[in-house]
Design a protein around this motif. Structure first.
Motif, PDB file in Angstrom:
ATOM      1  N   GLY A  51       0.814  -1.211   0.000  1.00 18.92           N
ATOM      2  CA  GLY A  51       0.000   0.000   0.000  1.00 18.92           C
ATOM      3  C   GLY A  51       0.847   1.259   0.000  1.00 18.92           C
ATOM      4  N   GLY A  52       1.912   1.251   0.805  1.00 15.97           N
ATOM      5  CA  GLY A  52       2.807   2.409   0.816  1.00 15.97           C
ATOM      6  C   GLY A  52       3.531   2.600  -0.495  1.00 15.97           C
ATOM      7  N   PHE A  53       3.902   1.477  -1.131  1.00 12.15           N
ATOM      8  CA  PHE A  53       4.593   1.558  -2.419  1.00 12.15           C
ATOM      9  C   PHE A  53       3.677   2.132  -3.494  1.00 12.15           C
ATOM     10  CE2 PHE A  53       5.843  -0.462  -6.469  1.00 12.15           C
ATOM     11  CZ  PHE A  53       7.128   0.046  -6.579  1.00 12.15           C
ATOM     12  N   VAL A  54       2.428   1.664  -3.535  1.00 11.11           N
ATOM     13  CA  VAL A  54       1.480   2.144  -4.534  1.00 11.11           C
ATOM     14  C   VAL A  54       1.094   3.593  -4.263  1.00 11.11           C
ATOM     15  CG1 VAL A  54      -0.830   1.809  -5.486  1.00 11.11           C
ATOM     16  CG2 VAL A  54       0.611  -0.167  -5.009  1.00 11.11           C
ATOM     17  N   ALA A  55       1.016   3.973  -2.992  1.00  8.66           N
ATOM     18  CA  ALA A  55       0.643   5.348  -2.643  1.00  8.66           C
ATOM     19  C   ALA A  55       1.653   6.357  -3.172  1.00  8.66           C
ATOM     20  CB  ALA A  55       0.489   5.485  -1.131  1.00  8.66           C
ATOM     21  N   ASP A  56       2.913   5.946  -3.284  1.00  5.35           N
ATOM     22  CA  ASP A  56       3.942   6.857  -3.815  1.00  5.35           C
ATOM     23  C   ASP A  56       3.752   7.141  -5.291  1.00  5.35           C
ATOM     24  OD1 ASP A  56       5.132   7.015  -1.348  1.00  5.35           O
ATOM     25  OD2 ASP A  56       6.559   5.386  -1.741  1.00  5.35           O
ATOM     26  N   PHE A  57       2.909   6.353  -5.974  1.00  6.70           N
ATOM     27  CA  PHE A  57       2.676   6.562  -7.397  1.00  6.70           C
ATOM     28  C   PHE A  57       1.741   7.739  -7.659  1.00  6.70           C
ATOM     29  CE2 PHE A  57       3.789   2.270  -9.534  1.00  6.70           C
ATOM     30  CZ  PHE A  57       4.967   2.225  -8.808  1.00  6.70           C
ATOM     31  N   TRP A  58       1.107   8.270  -6.653  1.00  7.49           N
ATOM     32  CA  TRP A  58       0.145   9.355  -6.860  1.00  7.49           C
ATOM     33  C   TRP A  58       0.616  10.626  -6.159  1.00  7.49           C
ATOM     34  CZ3 TRP A  58      -3.818   9.657 -10.096  1.00  7.49           C
ATOM     35  CH2 TRP A  58      -4.688  10.739  -9.962  1.00  7.49           C
ATOM     36  N   PRO A  59       0.534  11.747  -6.818  1.00  7.04           N
ATOM     37  CA  PRO A  59       0.064  11.960  -8.201  1.00  7.04           C
ATOM     38  C   PRO A  59       1.182  11.682  -9.199  1.00  7.04           C
ATOM     39  CG  PRO A  59       0.613  14.055  -7.227  1.00  7.04           C
ATOM     40  CD  PRO A  59       0.833  13.025  -6.139  1.00  7.04           C
ATOM     41  N   PRO A  60       0.833  11.339 -10.436  1.00  8.51           N
ATOM     42  CA  PRO A  60       1.870  11.147 -11.459  1.00  8.51           C
ATOM     43  C   PRO A  60       2.638  12.439 -11.709  1.00  8.51           C
ATOM     44  CG  PRO A  60      -0.242  10.212 -12.165  1.00  8.51           C
ATOM     45  CD  PRO A  60      -0.510  11.010 -10.935  1.00  8.51           C
ATOM     46  N   ALA A  61       3.907  12.287 -11.986  1.00 13.71           N
ATOM     47  CA  ALA A  61       4.746  13.454 -12.263  1.00 13.71           C
ATOM     48  C   ALA A  61       4.292  14.128 -13.548  1.00 13.71           C
ATOM     49  CB  ALA A  61       6.208  13.029 -12.369  1.00 13.71           C
ATOM     50  N   HIS A  62       4.217  15.456 -13.526  1.00 15.42           N
ATOM     51  CA  HIS A  62       3.739  16.178 -14.709  1.00 15.42           C
ATOM     52  C   HIS A  62       4.428  17.532 -14.871  1.00 15.42           C
ATOM     53  CE1 HIS A  62       1.179  17.221 -11.259  1.00 15.42           C
ATOM     54  NE2 HIS A  62       1.164  18.450 -11.784  1.00 15.42           N
ATOM     55  N   THR A  64       7.174  20.218 -16.302  1.00 13.48           N
ATOM     56  CA  THR A  64       7.576  20.451 -17.697  1.00 13.48           C
ATOM     57  C   THR A  64       8.854  19.709 -18.067  1.00 13.48           C
ATOM     58  OG1 THR A  64       6.549  22.647 -17.586  1.00 13.48           O
ATOM     59  CG2 THR A  64       8.059  22.207 -19.422  1.00 13.48           C
ATOM     60  N   ASP A  65       9.855  19.775 -17.200  1.00 11.54           N
ATOM     61  CA  ASP A  65      11.132  19.129 -17.513  1.00 11.54           C
ATOM     62  C   ASP A  65      10.970  17.613 -17.632  1.00 11.54           C
ATOM     63  OD1 ASP A  65      12.362  21.589 -17.485  1.00 11.54           O
ATOM     64  OD2 ASP A  65      13.004  21.430 -15.393  1.00 11.54           O
ATOM     65  N   PHE A  66      10.198  17.048 -16.717  1.00 16.34           N
ATOM     66  CA  PHE A  66      10.019  15.597 -16.771  1.00 16.34           C
ATOM     67  C   PHE A  66       9.205  15.193 -17.992  1.00 16.34           C
ATOM     68  CE2 PHE A  66       7.345  11.882 -15.853  1.00 16.34           C
ATOM     69  CZ  PHE A  66       8.344  10.929 -15.713  1.00 16.34           C
ATOM     70  N   LEU A  67       8.181  15.956 -18.343  1.00 17.73           N
ATOM     71  CA  LEU A  67       7.373  15.615 -19.520  1.00 17.73           C
ATOM     72  C   LEU A  67       8.210  15.669 -20.794  1.00 17.73           C
ATOM     73  CD1 LEU A  67       3.954  17.365 -18.779  1.00 17.73           C
ATOM     74  CD2 LEU A  67       4.559  14.937 -18.558  1.00 17.73           C
ATOM     75  N   PHE A 246      13.398   6.153  -6.132  1.00 18.75           N
ATOM     76  CA  PHE A 246      12.118   6.084  -5.422  1.00 18.75           C
ATOM     77  C   PHE A 246      11.178   7.201  -5.855  1.00 18.75           C
ATOM     78  CE2 PHE A 246      15.315   4.133  -2.671  1.00 18.75           C
ATOM     79  CZ  PHE A 246      14.751   2.886  -2.455  1.00 18.75           C
ATOM     80  N   ALA A 247      11.215   7.538  -7.144  1.00 17.05           N
ATOM     81  CA  ALA A 247      10.332   8.570  -7.694  1.00 17.05           C
ATOM     82  C   ALA A 247       9.084   7.890  -8.226  1.00 17.05           C
ATOM     83  CB  ALA A 247      11.047   9.367  -8.777  1.00 17.05           C
ATOM     84  N   GLY A 248       8.133   7.585  -7.345  1.00 17.30           N
ATOM     85  CA  GLY A 248       6.942   6.857  -7.732  1.00 17.30           C
ATOM     86  C   GLY A 248       6.075   7.609  -8.716  1.00 17.30           C
ATOM     87  N   GLY A 249       6.024   8.926  -8.602  1.00 16.04           N
ATOM     88  CA  GLY A 249       5.223   9.717  -9.523  1.00 16.04           C
ATOM     89  C   GLY A 249       5.727   9.610 -10.951  1.00 16.04           C
ATOM     90  N   GLU A 250       7.042   9.596 -11.123  1.00 17.90           N
ATOM     91  CA  GLU A 250       7.598   9.457 -12.462  1.00 17.90           C
ATOM     92  C   GLU A 250       7.302   8.067 -13.027  1.00 17.90           C
ATOM     93  OE1 GLU A 250      11.723  10.362 -12.353  1.00 17.90           O
ATOM     94  OE2 GLU A 250      11.431  12.471 -11.780  1.00 17.90           O
ATOM     95  N   MET A 254       5.141   7.039 -16.482  1.00 15.72           N
ATOM     96  CA  MET A 254       5.649   6.157 -17.531  1.00 15.72           C
ATOM     97  C   MET A 254       4.728   4.956 -17.739  1.00 15.72           C
ATOM     98  SD  MET A 254       9.790   6.287 -17.071  1.00 15.72           S
ATOM     99  CE  MET A 254       9.873   6.719 -15.330  1.00 15.72           C
ATOM    100  N   LEU A 255       4.132   4.441 -16.670  1.00 11.93           N
ATOM    101  CA  LEU A 255       3.178   3.347 -16.817  1.00 11.93           C
ATOM    102  C   LEU A 255       1.945   3.794 -17.601  1.00 11.93           C
ATOM    103  CD1 LEU A 255       3.348   1.669 -13.288  1.00 11.93           C
ATOM    104  CD2 LEU A 255       4.328   0.838 -15.430  1.00 11.93           C
ATOM    105  N   LEU A 256       1.479   5.009 -17.347  1.00 13.04           N
ATOM    106  CA  LEU A 256       0.351   5.546 -18.108  1.00 13.04           C
ATOM    107  C   LEU A 256       0.724   5.721 -19.583  1.00 13.04           C
ATOM    108  CD1 LEU A 256      -1.028   8.215 -15.601  1.00 13.04           C
ATOM    109  CD2 LEU A 256      -2.055   6.007 -16.198  1.00 13.04           C
TER     110      LEU A 256
END
Length: 277
Positions: A51-62, A64-67, A246-250, A254-256
């Motif tokens: 649960g803690g691992f999945v929680a780090d996925f939100w929110p997805p990174a968005h 400008t540099d990362f996109l 450990f950048a879950g948002g990034e 990428m999964l999306l």
């Protein structure tokens, strides 16, 4: 007076029951050897960790540099899959024609038995296709990373070699599954084999070939992710870096992106089959 008639019995009931029992007997040792334990998924500590691992996925990174980085990695992944598939087709199509009996002159003879020399030519090609697809693309990627260094080139070559074997095998089976009468008619009338292939066999096989080719392209996109973890470039390499930081948002972004790419491949496949229907 009404006479009760017995209910009809399914004659295949006993064979199905025996087959089911055999499958269960064969499956049980496999489950034991795999040490499958679904109970660990419901363990309280494991559930809290997941649960803690999945929680780090939100929110997805968005940001400008990362996109911008994500867009470049996505284009690189598409290029790896497309270039690898294109190279695979160069090998797969001729190999499929050589491995298939569909264009053999013995196919139109009365007894239909191929000459020994024809078999001697086909089996080495079939053996080559077996060798190419037997080694997973991740192993080829590891070898090519050592040979050509880190980057997309290793991923392209790995996909090209493995998918050449897969496409060649499936193409040969598609050629042999189409209606042979038009091909045999042209061959029997003295037509060349390439002409018989182009005008009799290929129009029947195009739909299935395109559908499977697009599917393999989709598989190539997914395979490039795994190969990215060994330094073969693309989104996989960037995902490996994000997971190490450990950048879950990034990782979620990428999964999306992968989800969007798979949907794109599915739409392309449907469009091609609709146009050729």
């Amino acid at each position: 007076m009404l006479i009760a008639t017995p209910a009809p019995r399914d004659p295949a009931a006993l064979p199905r029951l025996v087959l089911t029992a055999v499958v269960i007997l064969l499956l049980w040792p496999g489950l034991q050897l795999s040490e499958l334990d679904l109970g660990v998924l419901f363990d309280e500590d494991n559930a809290r960790t997941m649960g803690g691992f999945v929680a780090d996925f939100w929110p997805p990174a968005h940001d400008t540099d990362f996109l911008a980085l994500l867009a470049r990695a996505t284009l690189e992944t598409l290029a790896i899959a497309t270039a690898g598939l294109a190279l695979a087709l160069v090998v797969a199509l001729p190999a499929a024609l050589l491995a298939s009996r569909a264009l053999s002159l013995s196919a139109i003879s009365r007894n239909g038995h191929p000459a020994w020399w024809a078999q001697a030519l086909r089996w080495p090609v079939r053996g080559l296709l077996i060798v190419l697809r037997s080694v997973p693309e991740i192993v080829w990627a590891l070898l090519f990373v050592r040979a050509v260094g880190l980057g997309p080139t290793a991923g392209v070559l790995a996909i090209a070699i493995t998918y050449a074997g897969m496409l060649g095998k499936v193409y040969a089976e598609i050629f042999e599954s189409v209606d042979p009468l038009p091909t045999r008619a042209l061959l029997g009338a003295g037509s060349g084999r390439l002409a018989a292939f182009a005008y009799a066999m290929l129009p029947q096989a195009t739909g299935e070939m395109l559908s499977y080719t697009v599917y393999r392209w989709e598989c190539g996109i997914r395979a490039s992710v795994v190969m990215g973890f060994v330094g073969a470039g693309g989104l996989g390499q960037q995902m490996d870096l994000s997971m190490r930081m450990f950048a879950g948002g990034e990782v979620a972004s990428m999964l999306l992106t992968f989800l969007a790419l798979v949907l794109l491949a599915d739409l392309i496949s449907r469009l091609l089959r609709w146009r050729l229907a």
